[in-house]
Scaffold this motif. Structure first.
Motif, PDB file in Angstrom:
ATOM      1  N   HIS A 218       0.821  -1.210   0.000  1.00  0.00           N
ATOM      2  CA  HIS A 218       0.000   0.000   0.000  1.00  0.00           C
ATOM      3  C   HIS A 218       0.858   1.266   0.000  1.00  0.00           C
ATOM      4  O   HIS A 218       0.513   2.268   0.604  1.00  0.00           O
ATOM      5  N   ALA A 219       1.988   1.208  -0.646  1.00  0.00           N
ATOM      6  CA  ALA A 219       2.845   2.383  -0.733  1.00  0.00           C
ATOM      7  C   ALA A 219       2.237   3.399  -1.690  1.00  0.00           C
ATOM      8  O   ALA A 219       1.774   3.042  -2.762  1.00  0.00           O
ATOM      9  N   GLY A 220       2.238   4.653  -1.265  1.00  0.00           N
ATOM     10  CA  GLY A 220       1.958   5.706  -2.227  1.00  0.00           C
ATOM     11  C   GLY A 220       3.198   5.889  -3.081  1.00  0.00           C
ATOM     12  O   GLY A 220       4.327   5.677  -2.645  1.00  0.00           O
ATOM     13  N   ILE A 221       3.017   6.286  -4.337  1.00  0.00           N
ATOM     14  CA  ILE A 221       4.160   6.467  -5.230  1.00  0.00           C
ATOM     15  C   ILE A 221       3.908   7.684  -6.101  1.00  0.00           C
ATOM     16  O   ILE A 221       2.773   7.943  -6.521  1.00  0.00           O
ATOM     17  N   SER A 222       4.961   8.472  -6.345  1.00  0.00           N
ATOM     18  CA  SER A 222       4.830   9.660  -7.181  1.00  0.00           C
ATOM     19  C   SER A 222       6.170   9.972  -7.813  1.00  0.00           C
ATOM     20  O   SER A 222       7.225   9.673  -7.243  1.00  0.00           O
ATOM     21  N   MET A 223       6.138  10.582  -8.990  1.00  0.00           N
ATOM     22  CA  MET A 223       7.371  10.951  -9.668  1.00  0.00           C
ATOM     23  C   MET A 223       8.055  12.094  -8.928  1.00  0.00           C
ATOM     24  O   MET A 223       7.401  12.955  -8.334  1.00  0.00           O
ATOM     25  N   ALA A 224       9.389  12.122  -8.961  1.00  0.00           N
ATOM     26  CA  ALA A 224      10.132  13.267  -8.457  1.00  0.00           C
ATOM     27  C   ALA A 224       9.864  14.472  -9.369  1.00  0.00           C
ATOM     28  O   ALA A 224       9.615  14.305 -10.568  1.00  0.00           O
ATOM     29  N   PRO A 225       9.880  15.685  -8.813  1.00  0.00           N
ATOM     30  CA  PRO A 225       9.572  16.864  -9.642  1.00  0.00           C
ATOM     31  C   PRO A 225      10.487  17.007 -10.846  1.00  0.00           C
ATOM     32  O   PRO A 225      10.088  17.542 -11.872  1.00  0.00           O
ATOM     33  N   TRP A 226      11.730  16.547 -10.715  1.00  0.00           N
ATOM     34  CA  TRP A 226      12.675  16.734 -11.807  1.00  0.00           C
ATOM     35  C   TRP A 226      12.771  15.544 -12.737  1.00  0.00           C
ATOM     36  O   TRP A 226      13.542  15.553 -13.685  1.00  0.00           O
ATOM     37  N   PHE A 227      11.989  14.471 -12.481  1.00  0.00           N
ATOM     38  CA  PHE A 227      12.044  13.318 -13.377  1.00  0.00           C
ATOM     39  C   PHE A 227      11.495  13.713 -14.744  1.00  0.00           C
ATOM     40  O   PHE A 227      10.379  14.215 -14.863  1.00  0.00           O
ATOM     41  N   GLY A 228      12.287  13.479 -15.781  1.00  0.00           N
ATOM     42  CA  GLY A 228      11.874  13.843 -17.125  1.00  0.00           C
ATOM     43  C   GLY A 228      11.936  15.334 -17.383  1.00  0.00           C
ATOM     44  O   GLY A 228      11.497  15.806 -18.424  1.00  0.00           O
ATOM     45  N   GLY A 229      12.500  16.083 -16.415  1.00  0.00           N
ATOM     46  CA  GLY A 229      12.569  17.529 -16.570  1.00  0.00           C
ATOM     47  C   GLY A 229      13.869  17.976 -17.207  1.00  0.00           C
ATOM     48  O   GLY A 229      14.685  17.170 -17.662  1.00  0.00           O
ATOM     49  N   THR A 230      14.067  19.282 -17.228  1.00  0.00           N
ATOM     50  CA  THR A 230      15.279  19.866 -17.799  1.00  0.00           C
ATOM     51  C   THR A 230      15.806  20.936 -16.861  1.00  0.00           C
ATOM     52  O   THR A 230      15.033  21.661 -16.232  1.00  0.00           O
ATOM     53  N   MET A 231      17.121  21.026 -16.776  1.00  0.00           N
ATOM     54  CA  MET A 231      17.752  22.096 -16.023  1.00  0.00           C
ATOM     55  C   MET A 231      17.672  23.382 -16.832  1.00  0.00           C
ATOM     56  O   MET A 231      17.883  23.375 -18.049  1.00  0.00           O
ATOM     57  N   ASN A 232      17.353  24.479 -16.169  1.00  0.00           N
ATOM     58  CA  ASN A 232      17.200  25.753 -16.867  1.00  0.00           C
ATOM     59  C   ASN A 232      17.958  26.832 -16.104  1.00  0.00           C
ATOM     60  O   ASN A 232      17.536  27.253 -15.033  1.00  0.00           O
ATOM     61  N   ILE A 233      19.110  27.254 -16.630  1.00  0.00           N
ATOM     62  CA  ILE A 233      19.885  28.321 -16.007  1.00  0.00           C
ATOM     63  C   ILE A 233      19.201  29.650 -16.312  1.00  0.00           C
ATOM     64  O   ILE A 233      19.036  30.030 -17.476  1.00  0.00           O
TER      65      ILE A 233
END
Length: 545
Positions: A218-233
């Motif tokens: 019964h674990a809740g699961i969610s993606m990390a905010p940066w998964f599939g994201g891009t770094m933006n300077i």
């Protein structure tokens, strides 16, 4: 890299853990404080927090937030039996959750940010073990177990529920969606109690990815905010120029797959020359040279190249990057005004684009941009003795919105937020006798500050008078007073500050600024005086000795 966050327990009877998963093989457990049994997990980009339900408290079920560090905060009481998963819905800034009712039915509820729950409709018979929302299709998806087999459902807010296909046996571990991959992640247990991470595609493909340990029931699961994201300077432009000693803010964020950004917390900065520069949003100074600045967090990384020069004179000799040109063009509205019709030397189409050639006598848009960009970087060891802005560049921006650069010989003038500049401002040197010598930029910048003064609400304008030096009067060409003066007084104060207090201008520029200051004596109607002690000292040194 942290790819997923889960709520689970590695061993029966122990407190739930805040478990991070790197899909390349690393699983780490962290305590949840305070410890509570929790069900479901979802992420809200605006708050940068996860949300979950504590369903078995003596005081009743609670809606909670949880930070990426595992800190739990109670938001308020919520509905009963919310153990089937939770999903955030941005359009109405609410959560949707599945309940496992005592009669064996699964129902969907809408939950406000304060925890108030309202029943919507029944989904199916069975036990719900995960819920997620996919904004692209405006659809909720759920995992519901029936007779020890778990099925994948789609759910529309209109109450349309579709049983899609089987996901497998003994699915217990929540559900989330990866927009960048268009895959769903969930956890399922083997008969021996070992938990595995699986992916599921809308095509029906179900793939075992990696082992997670034991008993993530019964674990809740969610993606990390940066998964599939891009770094933006954010703070540096590609090819940007700086002066050695200039304070540089390093700032970046992470754009997740749905667009919202994660802030710079934990981002590490590195220079190819200077080495580590700090984390988060540090301010740094850099030595001369070409630095490759890299921002990184987890497996995300972005680099930009910046150029650092010994002083503003060296910066001026280097071509501004396209990004720097674009920034100045964005700060003002530019009009490139042709001169006499039929004369190709007075038509901007004869000088296309933004060429950089400081040995050319031809007008160039880049000459205008390069001078203004020097003004952006100019700093002084004492506050400017005029205006309200921290820098001369920002003082101009407060009152000037439009710059018109003409190729004829019209006078420079300003008013109503518009500065009109003649041909000489668009050449590298404003002395026709030596047109192929790159000018000390201070000649153009004192003129620019002069004209900018005429756009300020309290500008008294020029007047007609006899100069205090005895020189002949120039109609409407002098300033009646030094304080509060008009354009010539402003230009004088600017060049005085470049001479005495410039931080990055080289000695040759400072010497030239002194010479220019001395030339302004016949442009003021009265002997200059000032209540500013620093200005008064300079007047004594340069004018009144």
């Amino acid at each position: 890299m942290i790819d997923l966050y889960t709520i689970g327990s590695q061993h029966p009877g122990t407190d739930p853990t805040w478990t991070t998963i790197d899909i390349q093989g690393t699983v780490k457990d962290h305590p949840i404080t305070p410890a509570r049994r929790l069900a479901g997990l979802t992420y809200k980009p605006k708050t940068r927090l996860y949300y979950t339900v504590a369903p078995t408290n003596p005081e009743g079920p609670l809606l909670c937030s949880i930070s990426t560090a595992g800190a739990l905060e109670i938001l308020g009481p919520t509905g009963q039996n919310m153990t089937g998963g939770i999903a955030y819905h941005a359009a109405d800034d609410c959560f949707y959750a599945l309940s496992n009712e005592f009669d064996g039915s699964v129902k969907i509820y809408r939950i406000t940010m304060s925890g108030q729950a309202g029943e919507l409709f029944t989904i199916a018979l069975g036990v719900a073990v995960g819920l997620t929302y996919v904004p692209a299709s405006d659809t909720f998806y759920a995992l519901i177990t029936q007779d020890n087999f778990t099925w994948f459902y789609s759910i529309k807010k209109s109450s349309t529920v579709t049983k899609l296909f089987g996901a497998g046996l003994r699915v217990f571990g929540g559900l989330c969606h990866s927009p960048s991959e268009n895959l769903f992640y969930f956890v399922a247990n083997e008969e021996d109690g070992c938990s595995y991470l699986w992916t599921l595609a809308l095509s029906g493909s179900v793939v075992k990815r990696m082992g997670l340990g034991y008993n993530l029931n019964h674990a809740g699961i969610s993606m990390a905010p940066w998964f599939g994201g891009t770094m933006n300077i954010e703070s540096l432009l590609e090819g940007e120029r700086f002066v050695s000693g200039e304070t540089i803010l390093l700032d970046a964020n992470i754009l997740d797959a749905t667009g919202p950004s994660w802030n710079s917390d934990g981002i590490a900065w590195q220079s190819s020359i200077a080495g580590p520069l700090g984390t988060g949003s540090p301010t740094v100074t850099l030595s001369p040279g070409t630095h490759v600045i890299t921002a990184s967090k987890e497996r995300l990384k972005q680099s930009v190249t910046v150029r650092v020069f010994a002083d503003l004179g060296e910066l001026y000799k280097a071509a501004p990057s396209p990004a720097e040109i674009g920034r100045v063009l964005g700060d003002f509205t530019f009009h490139w005004v042709d001169g006499t019709s039929g004369d190709p030397t007075q038509q901007w189409e004869s000088y296309p684009g933004f060429p950089f050639d400081q040995t050319s006598p031809d007008p160039s848009r880049t000459a205008v941009i390069a001078k203004l960009d020097v003004l952006r970087h100019q700093r002084f060891s004492q506050p400017l003795p005029y205006g309200t802005a921290a820098t001369a560049y920002e003082q101009v921006r407060l009152n000037t919105h439009t710059i018109r650069v003409s190729l004829d010989t019209a006078l420079n003038m300003a008013g109503g937020g518009v500065i009109n500049l003649n041909r000489t401002f668009a050449t590298w040197w404003n002395n026709p006798a030596t047109p192929t010598v790159a000018a000390p930029y201070v000649h153009s910048l004192y003129l620019f500050n002069h004209e900018s003064r005429h756009n300020e609400p309290d500008d008294p304008g020029h007047t007609t008078c006899t100069a205090w030096t005895g020189a002949g009067a120039v109609d409407n060409g002098m300033d009646a007073t030094f304080e509060p003066g008009s354009g010539f007084a402003r230009a004088t104060l600017y060049t005085m500050w470049v001479y005495k207090y410039a931080r990055y201008d080289p000695p040759a520029i400072r010497s030239e600024a002194k010479n220019i200051t001395l030339q302004f004596k016949d442009r003021l109607c009265a002997h200059p005086t000032s209540s500013n002690l620093l200005v008064k000292a300079l007047l004594t040194e340069l004018w009144n000795a």
